[in-house]
Design a protein around this motif. Structure first.
Motif, short mmCIF file in Angstrom:
data_model
loop_
_atom_site.label_atom_id
_atom_site.label_comp_id
_atom_site.label_asym_id
_atom_site.label_seq_id
_atom_site.Cartn_x
_atom_site.Cartn_y
_atom_site.Cartn_z
N ASP A 62 0.86 -1.17 0.00
CA ASP A 62 0.00 0.00 0.00
C ASP A 62 0.90 1.23 0.00
O ASP A 62 1.31 1.73 1.06
CB ASP A 62 -0.92 -0.01 1.22
N PRO A 91 -15.66 0.45 1.93
CA PRO A 91 -15.43 1.91 1.94
C PRO A 91 -15.27 2.47 3.35
O PRO A 91 -16.11 2.26 4.21
CB PRO A 91 -16.66 2.50 1.25
N ASP A 93 -10.25 3.13 -1.71
CA ASP A 93 -11.24 2.17 -1.23
C ASP A 93 -12.40 2.04 -2.22
O ASP A 93 -12.82 0.93 -2.54
CB ASP A 93 -11.80 2.59 0.14
N ARG A 138 -12.81 -1.98 -2.15
CA ARG A 138 -12.59 -2.46 -0.78
C ARG A 138 -13.72 -1.91 0.08
O ARG A 138 -14.46 -1.03 -0.35
CB ARG A 138 -11.24 -1.94 -0.26
N TRP A 196 -10.39 1.03 5.77
CA TRP A 196 -8.94 1.22 5.74
C TRP A 196 -8.60 2.68 6.00
O TRP A 196 -7.60 2.98 6.65
CB TRP A 196 -8.40 0.74 4.40
N LYS A 222 -8.46 -4.69 10.72
CA LYS A 222 -9.33 -4.81 9.55
C LYS A 222 -9.92 -6.21 9.47
O LYS A 222 -11.11 -6.39 9.22
CB LYS A 222 -8.55 -4.48 8.29
#
Length: 175
Positions: free
Chosen positions: A42, A79, A72, A77, A82, A123
């Protein structure tokens, strides 16, 4: 107290924003750039954490949140999850910046490693509680470890290409 040039700070901000948009753009292109099945690092989070510890004004929180939230949505991913974890990590490291500023690199890397690994595990826990389908633990940890592996490279590029030195603890306030 070190005088910081506002033009240089805005240049770093523009660089971070441009890098973030470029990273998102290349991630949504249909290229298979890495090894099949292995997640990449990332970069947006890694640059944000590194710059927050080096020059806090260079990567403001709103910009980090915007770029991670945008990724995201575009990378499909969950929303905001992260992005929320990134806010917690960035702000916890920013509050400990005075102690990290005088510490050697390995201590800084350990603090960032702990923050990223806690983000990955938090997460997973949140998605598990909400009964959301998620990748295996190994893939999630590999993404976190890949992010940790590029952290020294990001710091070297920041220091020698962008001339971003670590601020002393006296100059902790951001403009």
């Amino acid at each position: 107290m070190v005088e910081r040039n506002p033009g240089q700070i805005w240049g770093w901000r523009a660089t971070y924003f441009g890098l973030g948009l470029g990273i998102i753009f290349f991630r949504i292109l249909p290229f298979e750039t890495g090894l099949p099945g292995l997640p990449g690092p990332d970069y947006i989070l890694c640059i944000g954490l590194a710059w927050t510890l080096r020059q806090p004004a260079a990567a403001p929180l709103w910009m980090i949140v915007f770029l991670i939230l945008l990724s995201d949505f575009l990378l499909q991913r969950p929303p905001g999850l992260w992005a929320m974890l990134a806010v917690i990590a960035v702000e916890s490291l920013r509050s400990r910046r005075a102690g990290i500023a005088e510490a050697p690199f390995l201590f800084e890397w350990a603090m960032v490693s702990g923050a990223i690994l806690l983000m990955v595990l938090a997460k997973r826990l949140i998605l598990w509680i909400l009964v959301v389908e998620q990748p295996t633990l190994g893939l999630s940890l590999m993404e976190g470890l890949a992010t940790l592996a590029i952290y020294p490279i990001v710091l070297l590029a920041s220091k020698y290409i962008l001339r971003m030195d670590k601020l002393p603890p006296v100059d902790m306030e951001t403009p």
